[in-house]
Write a protein that holds these residues in place. Structure first.
Motif, PDB file in Angstrom:
ATOM      1  N   GLY A   1     -30.080  42.539   5.508  1.00 35.31           N
ATOM      2  CA  GLY A   1     -29.079  43.433   6.084  1.00 35.31           C
ATOM      3  C   GLY A   1     -28.708  43.143   7.524  1.00 35.31           C
ATOM      4  N   LEU A   2     -29.170  42.016   8.076  1.00 38.69           N
ATOM      5  CA  LEU A   2     -28.840  41.701   9.465  1.00 38.69           C
ATOM      6  C   LEU A   2     -27.558  40.885   9.587  1.00 38.69           C
ATOM      7  CD1 LEU A   2     -32.338  40.859  11.010  1.00 38.69           C
ATOM      8  CD2 LEU A   2     -31.159  43.058  10.808  1.00 38.69           C
ATOM      9  N   LEU A   3     -27.195  40.164   8.541  1.00 39.14           N
ATOM     10  CA  LEU A   3     -25.973  39.358   8.543  1.00 39.14           C
ATOM     11  C   LEU A   3     -25.114  39.699   7.331  1.00 39.14           C
ATOM     12  CD1 LEU A   3     -27.203  35.717   9.412  1.00 39.14           C
ATOM     13  CD2 LEU A   3     -26.401  37.502  10.982  1.00 39.14           C
ATOM     14  N   THR A   4     -23.830  39.446   7.460  1.00 42.45           N
ATOM     15  CA  THR A   4     -22.923  39.453   6.319  1.00 42.45           C
ATOM     16  C   THR A   4     -22.331  38.054   6.186  1.00 42.45           C
ATOM     17  OG1 THR A   4     -21.035  40.146   7.673  1.00 42.45           O
ATOM     18  CG2 THR A   4     -22.338  41.880   6.614  1.00 42.45           C
ATOM     19  N   VAL A   5     -21.874  37.713   4.994  1.00 40.56           N
ATOM     20  CA  VAL A   5     -21.331  36.375   4.753  1.00 40.56           C
ATOM     21  C   VAL A   5     -19.999  36.509   4.032  1.00 40.56           C
ATOM     22  CG1 VAL A   5     -22.636  36.169   2.583  1.00 40.56           C
ATOM     23  CG2 VAL A   5     -21.766  34.107   3.727  1.00 40.56           C
ATOM     24  N   ARG A   6     -19.066  35.610   4.400  1.00 43.71           N
ATOM     25  CA  ARG A   6     -17.743  35.619   3.778  1.00 43.71           C
ATOM     26  C   ARG A   6     -17.304  34.190   3.508  1.00 43.71           C
ATOM     27  NH1 ARG A   6     -12.261  38.484   6.222  1.00 43.71           N
ATOM     28  NH2 ARG A   6     -10.853  37.889   4.520  1.00 43.71           N
ATOM     29  N   PRO A   7     -17.010  33.845   2.256  1.00 43.74           N
ATOM     30  CA  PRO A   7     -16.530  32.484   1.962  1.00 43.74           C
ATOM     31  C   PRO A   7     -15.129  32.267   2.526  1.00 43.74           C
ATOM     32  CG  PRO A   7     -17.312  33.622  -0.016  1.00 43.74           C
ATOM     33  CD  PRO A   7     -17.163  34.659   1.046  1.00 43.74           C
ATOM     34  N   SER A   8     -14.871  31.051   2.978  1.00 45.24           N
ATOM     35  CA  SER A   8     -13.545  30.666   3.440  1.00 45.24           C
ATOM     36  C   SER A   8     -13.372  29.181   3.129  1.00 45.24           C
ATOM     37  CB  SER A   8     -13.378  30.917   4.943  1.00 45.24           C
ATOM     38  OG  SER A   8     -12.100  30.529   5.387  1.00 45.24           O
ATOM     39  N   GLY A   9     -12.607  28.903   2.078  1.00 46.81           N
ATOM     40  CA  GLY A   9     -12.484  27.511   1.642  1.00 46.81           C
ATOM     41  C   GLY A   9     -13.828  26.988   1.158  1.00 46.81           C
ATOM     42  N   ARG A  10     -14.224  25.846   1.685  1.00 46.38           N
ATOM     43  CA  ARG A  10     -15.507  25.244   1.284  1.00 46.38           C
ATOM     44  C   ARG A  10     -16.673  25.778   2.100  1.00 46.38           C
ATOM     45  NH1 ARG A  10     -14.765  19.002   1.864  1.00 46.38           N
ATOM     46  NH2 ARG A  10     -13.883  19.728   3.833  1.00 46.38           N
ATOM     47  N   HIS A  11     -16.381  26.597   3.082  1.00 48.35           N
ATOM     48  CA  HIS A  11     -17.432  27.048   3.995  1.00 48.35           C
ATOM     49  C   HIS A  11     -17.767  28.525   3.785  1.00 48.35           C
ATOM     50  CE1 HIS A  11     -17.186  23.296   6.262  1.00 48.35           C
ATOM     51  NE2 HIS A  11     -15.866  23.416   6.244  1.00 48.35           N
ATOM     52  N   ARG A  12     -18.943  28.877   4.239  1.00 42.97           N
ATOM     53  CA  ARG A  12     -19.382  30.273   4.251  1.00 42.97           C
ATOM     54  C   ARG A  12     -19.628  30.672   5.697  1.00 42.97           C
ATOM     55  NH1 ARG A  12     -21.582  32.162  -0.590  1.00 42.97           N
ATOM     56  NH2 ARG A  12     -23.359  33.164   0.389  1.00 42.97           N
ATOM     57  N   TYR A  13     -18.971  31.735   6.121  1.00 40.23           N
ATOM     58  CA  TYR A  13     -19.046  32.177   7.507  1.00 40.23           C
ATOM     59  C   TYR A  13     -19.943  33.410   7.613  1.00 40.23           C
ATOM     60  CZ  TYR A  13     -15.448  28.969   9.104  1.00 40.23           C
ATOM     61  OH  TYR A  13     -14.753  27.832   9.446  1.00 40.23           O
ATOM     62  N   TYR A  14     -20.819  33.362   8.600  1.00 37.65           N
ATOM     63  CA  TYR A  14     -21.798  34.432   8.798  1.00 37.65           C
ATOM     64  C   TYR A  14     -21.515  35.158  10.109  1.00 37.65           C
ATOM     65  CZ  TYR A  14     -24.383  32.013   5.122  1.00 37.65           C
ATOM     66  OH  TYR A  14     -24.750  31.428   3.935  1.00 37.65           O
ATOM     67  N   ARG A  15     -21.762  36.459  10.097  1.00 35.58           N
ATOM     68  CA  ARG A  15     -21.656  37.252  11.319  1.00 35.58           C
ATOM     69  C   ARG A  15     -22.696  38.367  11.269  1.00 35.58           C
ATOM     70  NH1 ARG A  15     -17.146  39.003  13.225  1.00 35.58           N
ATOM     71  NH2 ARG A  15     -15.604  37.879  11.963  1.00 35.58           N
ATOM     72  N   LEU A  16     -22.946  38.969  12.425  1.00 39.77           N
ATOM     73  CA  LEU A  16     -23.859  40.111  12.464  1.00 39.77           C
ATOM     74  C   LEU A  16     -23.300  41.236  11.598  1.00 39.77           C
ATOM     75  CD1 LEU A  16     -24.930  40.369  16.226  1.00 39.77           C
ATOM     76  CD2 LEU A  16     -26.011  39.089  14.365  1.00 39.77           C
ATOM     77  N   ALA A  17     -24.180  41.971  10.958  1.00 42.30           N
ATOM     78  CA  ALA A  17     -23.745  43.021  10.041  1.00 42.30           C
ATOM     79  C   ALA A  17     -23.067  44.183  10.753  1.00 42.30           C
ATOM     80  CB  ALA A  17     -24.937  43.529   9.229  1.00 42.30           C
ATOM     81  N   GLY A  18     -23.213  44.275  12.062  1.00 40.35           N
ATOM     82  CA  GLY A  18     -22.555  45.348  12.808  1.00 40.35           C
ATOM     83  C   GLY A  18     -23.085  45.453  14.209  1.00 40.35           C
ATOM     84  N   PRO A  19     -22.477  46.299  15.023  1.00 40.23           N
ATOM     85  CA  PRO A  19     -22.911  46.434  16.415  1.00 40.23           C
ATOM     86  C   PRO A  19     -24.337  46.929  16.565  1.00 40.23           C
ATOM     87  CG  PRO A  19     -21.279  48.111  15.842  1.00 40.23           C
ATOM     88  CD  PRO A  19     -21.295  47.123  14.724  1.00 40.23           C
ATOM     89  N   GLU A  20     -24.839  47.652  15.546  1.00 39.20           N
ATOM     90  CA  GLU A  20     -26.213  48.134  15.644  1.00 39.20           C
ATOM     91  C   GLU A  20     -27.207  46.970  15.624  1.00 39.20           C
ATOM     92  OE1 GLU A  20     -25.059  48.056  11.325  1.00 39.20           O
ATOM     93  OE2 GLU A  20     -24.154  48.743  13.204  1.00 39.20           O
ATOM     94  N   VAL A  21     -26.855  45.877  14.940  1.00 39.83           N
ATOM     95  CA  VAL A  21     -27.717  44.695  14.956  1.00 39.83           C
ATOM     96  C   VAL A  21     -27.712  44.068  16.345  1.00 39.83           C
ATOM     97  CG1 VAL A  21     -28.178  42.438  13.918  1.00 39.83           C
ATOM     98  CG2 VAL A  21     -27.277  44.296  12.508  1.00 39.83           C
ATOM     99  N   ALA A  22     -26.524  43.999  16.955  1.00 35.55           N
ATOM    100  CA  ALA A  22     -26.426  43.477  18.316  1.00 35.55           C
ATOM    101  C   ALA A  22     -27.239  44.326  19.287  1.00 35.55           C
ATOM    102  CB  ALA A  22     -24.964  43.427  18.757  1.00 35.55           C
ATOM    103  N   THR A  23     -27.229  45.635  19.075  1.00 34.27           N
ATOM    104  CA  THR A  23     -28.002  46.538  19.934  1.00 34.27           C
ATOM    105  C   THR A  23     -29.489  46.226  19.862  1.00 34.27           C
ATOM    106  OG1 THR A  23     -26.386  48.307  19.689  1.00 34.27           O
ATOM    107  CG2 THR A  23     -28.614  48.951  20.326  1.00 34.27           C
TER     108      THR A  23
END
Length: 254
Positions: A65-87
């Motif tokens: 639950g710390l990251l989310t993933v989104r496919p884009s073309g041949r790649h998978r892009y990851y980002r923090l699941a939300g500002p609470e993770v950054a906190t």
């Protein structure tokens, strides 16, 4: 203990701690702390591990639950699941011991992070605090608790967003933010809270967050007042930014 508490149990803090305890996963998370999405290949390079090892770490971070993933073309892009993770990451960074700097490159990078960086989607570091202090000095913001400048109150956390903050827009908010290129009326129409403040982990003072803080950072980058340093989170003030910050806010940049 009521029935609802018994049914839900306690938060699995240990599970999150286990995810943070691996150095490679920690480097991945810190690389994403600027709020952007990055492909697995870039995160593997940031962590200094092979693509297969990075894939295993990323899968665990998504499952936890710390990251989310989104496919884009041949790649998978990851980002923090939300500002609470950054906190959480910012708070842990404030408590964690500083690693010894073993090279000029590391020293330069560490100094850049302390000077100016993004905290999820708003400006932090020495520059973030200086901008917030200048907004106070020019009455674009006011502090209503009797505090001095951006100093944190004794009860404030060492590094975290403030649940209740002592700031509000001041009488000069409209002209100052208009000169900065930020439309307050547009921000007021959004669901996100306009004003939020964090205790900066490196400066131990307040810096501006929320919708207004995010808009200020977006404007400074789009106007080429700030540019991303090699670490992606670290920000560097351009010559145009140096002139603009001095003219509008009286903020001097070293």
């Amino acid at each position: 203990m009521n029935a609802q508490t018994a049914e839900l149990g306690f938060a699995d803090i240990a599970g999150v701690g286990e995810l943070l305890a691996d150095a490679s996963r920690a480097r991945v998370l810190m690389a994403l702390l600027d709020g952007r999405a990055l492909p697995a290949s870039v995160l593997a390079a940031e962590a200094g591990v092979s693509a297969s090892t990075a894939s295993a770490h990323l899968s665990r971070l998504v499952a936890g639950g710390l990251l989310t993933v989104r496919p884009s073309g041949r790649h998978r892009y990851y980002r923090l699941a939300g500002p609470e993770v950054a906190t959480v990451l910012e708070a842990v960074a404030a408590l964690a011991p500083i690693r010894p700097v073993r090279s000029l490159r590391e020293s330069t990078r560490a100094a850049a992070m302390r000077n100016a960086r993004s905290c999820y989607d708003h400006l932090a570091g020495k520059l973030g605090v200086a901008v917030t202090a200048a907004l106070l000095e020019r009455n674009a913001l006011t502090r209503n608790d009797g505090g001095v400048d951006t100093e944190r109150a004794p009860e404030d956390p060492l590094a975290a967003p403030l649940h209740e903050h002592p700031y509000e827009l001041g009488p000069a908010a409209e002209p100052i933010f208009t000169e900065l290129g930020v439309d307050l009326d547009q921000l007021r129409s959004r669901r996100r809270p306009l004003l939020r403040f964090c205790v900066d982990w490196s400066e131990q003072q307040h810096h501006l967050g929320g919708a207004l803080g995010a808009a200020v950072l977006i404007r400074m980058e789009s106007a080429d007042w700030l540019e991303r340093h090699n670490s992606r989170r670290a920000l560097r003030v351009t010559p145009a930014g140096t002139r603009a910050l001095d003219r509008i806010l009286g903020v001097g940049v070293e």
